[in-house]
Design an enzyme around this catalytic site. Structure first.
Site, PDB file in Angstrom:
ATOM      1  N   SER A   1     -30.742   6.664  -7.330  1.00  0.00           N
ATOM      2  CA  SER A   1     -29.973   5.879  -6.496  1.00  0.00           C
ATOM      3  C   SER A   1     -29.050   4.959  -7.885  1.00  0.00           C
ATOM      4  O   SER A   1     -29.922   5.091  -9.364  1.00  0.00           O
ATOM      5  CB  SER A   1     -31.226   5.277  -5.943  1.00  0.00           C
TER       6      SER A   1
ATOM      7  N   SER B   1     -29.521  -2.904   8.832  1.00  0.00           N
ATOM      8  CA  SER B   1     -29.398  -1.286   9.037  1.00  0.00           C
ATOM      9  C   SER B   1     -29.256  -0.912   7.608  1.00  0.00           C
ATOM     10  O   SER B   1     -28.218   0.217   7.783  1.00  0.00           O
ATOM     11  CB  SER B   1     -28.366  -1.154  10.207  1.00  0.00           C
TER      12      SER B   1
ATOM     13  N   ASP C   1     -29.300   1.520  15.509  1.00  0.00           N
ATOM     14  CA  ASP C   1     -27.956   1.598  14.283  1.00  0.00           C
ATOM     15  C   ASP C   1     -27.177   3.000  13.890  1.00  0.00           C
ATOM     16  O   ASP C   1     -27.270   2.545  12.955  1.00  0.00           O
ATOM     17  CB  ASP C   1     -29.394   0.703  12.743  1.00  0.00           C
TER      18      ASP C   1
ATOM     19  N   TYR D   1     -43.112  -5.358  14.239  1.00  0.00           N
ATOM     20  CA  TYR D   1     -42.021  -4.576  15.769  1.00  0.00           C
ATOM     21  C   TYR D   1     -42.858  -3.994  16.561  1.00  0.00           C
ATOM     22  O   TYR D   1     -42.030  -3.422  17.187  1.00  0.00           O
ATOM     23  CB  TYR D   1     -40.902  -3.682  14.559  1.00  0.00           C
TER      24      TYR D   1
HETATM   25  C1  GLA Z   1     -33.460  -2.372  13.874  1.00  0.00           C
HETATM   26  C2  GLA Z   1     -34.146  -1.158  14.852  1.00  0.00           C
HETATM   27  C3  GLA Z   1     -33.393  -1.096  16.055  1.00  0.00           C
HETATM   28  C4  GLA Z   1     -33.213  -2.641  17.185  1.00  0.00           C
HETATM   29  C5  GLA Z   1     -33.756  -4.277  16.136  1.00  0.00           C
HETATM   30  C6  GLA Z   1     -33.985  -4.849  17.254  1.00  0.00           C
HETATM   31  O1  GLA Z   1     -32.698  -2.927  13.882  1.00  0.00           O
HETATM   32  O2  GLA Z   1     -33.447  -0.242  14.107  1.00  0.00           O
HETATM   33  O3  GLA Z   1     -33.111   0.235  16.667  1.00  0.00           O
HETATM   34  O4  GLA Z   1     -34.279  -2.501  17.233  1.00  0.00           O
HETATM   35  O5  GLA Z   1     -34.284  -4.247  15.279  1.00  0.00           O
HETATM   36  O6  GLA Z   1     -32.920  -4.853  18.001  1.00  0.00           O
END
Ligand code: GLA
Length: 407
Positions: free
Chosen positions: A72, A132, A177, A229
């Protein structure tokens, strides 16, 4: 075939690391903003993300053995090298190379006879910003490996496989994502539905603008934010089980939020929740069912070019994520407040929260004012390092990941 503009720094770094033989493929894998539908994908509920024109990019050369080597350009991301196989031992938790291994292991399990590759990697996406970058990396690596082995791919099965694959890194993520990264269509946002995965493009009106503003605090998906999360995913399941039990679906429990929402109005579900849940579980439940309703209404507003309604739903989503889901932060709240006062039709945190970015929706003729106020009131006093354009920029609806063969 049209040759892409391979970034010179990436080409130079590739040659410095892997020698003069030319790369064969250029892979671009986009980040995303989520317009609305936050923390509902892992509950099986629809979301409305949009890919953006910032990418993880890979220059790739196939190998004839099983080694995978990725270098990278980004500072602090040391080169990684490992052997392709169906059971790849992970690096320590939090290591960026686990996203590479995640994609490679999943494909090695589902495709016979793959060889490895060398890849130089860079990114125009801010890392750990809720845009993402990690799923863009996973999808990018998957396409590098498939492309290096002359295999074809379809966005839907690839996104499904990579959503599972990414759990290798320890985050119990949903599938939003990977789906938008693999399957986005330029000029559109997408409604993403789950089980089975479906992607429905919804055009974005030409004069709608989306501002992305970084809170200057990172949302480490494989670091501190991971625990919160994963805890939220468990809380959502617990809340659901209790509501299903209370509704007497007894033997039929485990049917999920989607079945509940198909049978009851969101307001009725909130009332039921208030009777059978308390504390955190009530708050999480209320966010999930009201957010599902906001997604449905936001899609309708988007299709009708009804900016005011769309914006109000974004702001309501933020309030719910702040008060009920408890994944906002003072800096995210401040950014949302400034954007709203400056003429945005609505604003909210995007992605998992706990740091990262907000998005603000504004008509083309008001977006300059929003940018100015954010600059003056949030960024100027904090004087962040690097160009301001890394922290504050406009996002246009971009297409999904691509693999281009270099001549
Ligand atoms: C991250 C996760 C997703 C989703 C979001 C919250 O981006 O990768 O799958 O759960 O959080 O909406």
């Amino acid at each position: 075939m049209k040759q892409p503009n391979v970034p010179v720094e990436l080409q130079t770094a590739f040659t410095a690391h892997f020698g003069a033989a030319a790369p064969a493929l250029f892979v671009q894998s986009p980040g995303r903003i989520n317009l609305i539908g936050e923390h509902v994908d892992y509950n099986g509920l629809s979301v409305l993300p949009m890919a953006i024109g910032r990418h993880v990019r890979l220059l790739v050369r196939p190998r004839t053995d099983n080694q995978v080597r990725v270098a990278s350009l980004a500072h602090g991301f040391e080169p990684r090298e490992f052997e392709l196989g169906a059971d790849i031992p992970p690096y320590p938790v939090g290591d960026w190379g686990n996203y590479v291994k995640a994609a490679v292991q999943a494909l090695a399990r589902t495709h016979v006879g793959l060889h490895g590759f060398d890849a130089g990697l860079d990114s125009t996406l801010p890392v750990a910003a809720g845009l993402s970058s990690s799923s863009a990396l996973v999808i990018g690596v998957a396409l590098a490996l498939l492309g290096a082995n002359d295999r074809t791919w379809d966005p839907i099965p690839l996104a499904e496989l990579m959503a599972m694959a990414e759990r290798y890194t320890g985050t119990q993520g949903g599938g939003m994502d990977q789906a938008i990264c693999a399957g986005a269509v330029e000029g559109t946002a997408s409604r993403v539905d789950f089980a089975p995965l479906r992607i429905t493009p919804v055009p974005v009106p030409a004069d709608w603008r989306f501002v992305v503003a970084h809170s200057l605090s990172r949302a480490e998906k494989s670091g501190g934010a991971q625990m919160t999360y994963n805890r939220r995913t468990v809380e959502c399941r617990e809340a659901l089980e209790r509501v299903e039990q209370a509704l007497g679906s007894g033997g039929r429990s485990g049917r999920g939020y989607r079945a509940l929402l198909a049978e009851h109005q969101p307001a009725a579900l909130v009332e039921i929740g208030e009777q059978v849940l308390a504390g955190d579980l009530l708050k999480r439940f209320r966010h999930v069912v009201t957010e599902a309703d906001r997604v449905r209404r936001a899609e309708a507003a988007l299709r009708a070019s009804d900016h005011a309604t769309f914006g109000a739903l974004l702001s309501a989503s933020h309030a719910s994520l702040r008060d009920d889901y408890e994944v906002s932060s003072p800096a995210l709240d401040e950014l949302v407040g400034i954007a709203e006062q400056a003429g945005a039709v609505g604003a909210r945190l995007t992605g998992a929260g706990m740091g990262g970015c907000i998005i603000a929706a504004a008509p083309a003729n008001a977006v300059g004012g929003v940018l100015d106020r954010l600059r003056a009131e949030f960024y100027l006093p904090r004087a962040p390092k690097g160009p301001l354009g890394d922290h504050l920029f406009l996002a246009d609806p971009a297409g999904g990941a691509t693999v281009i063969r270099l001549a």
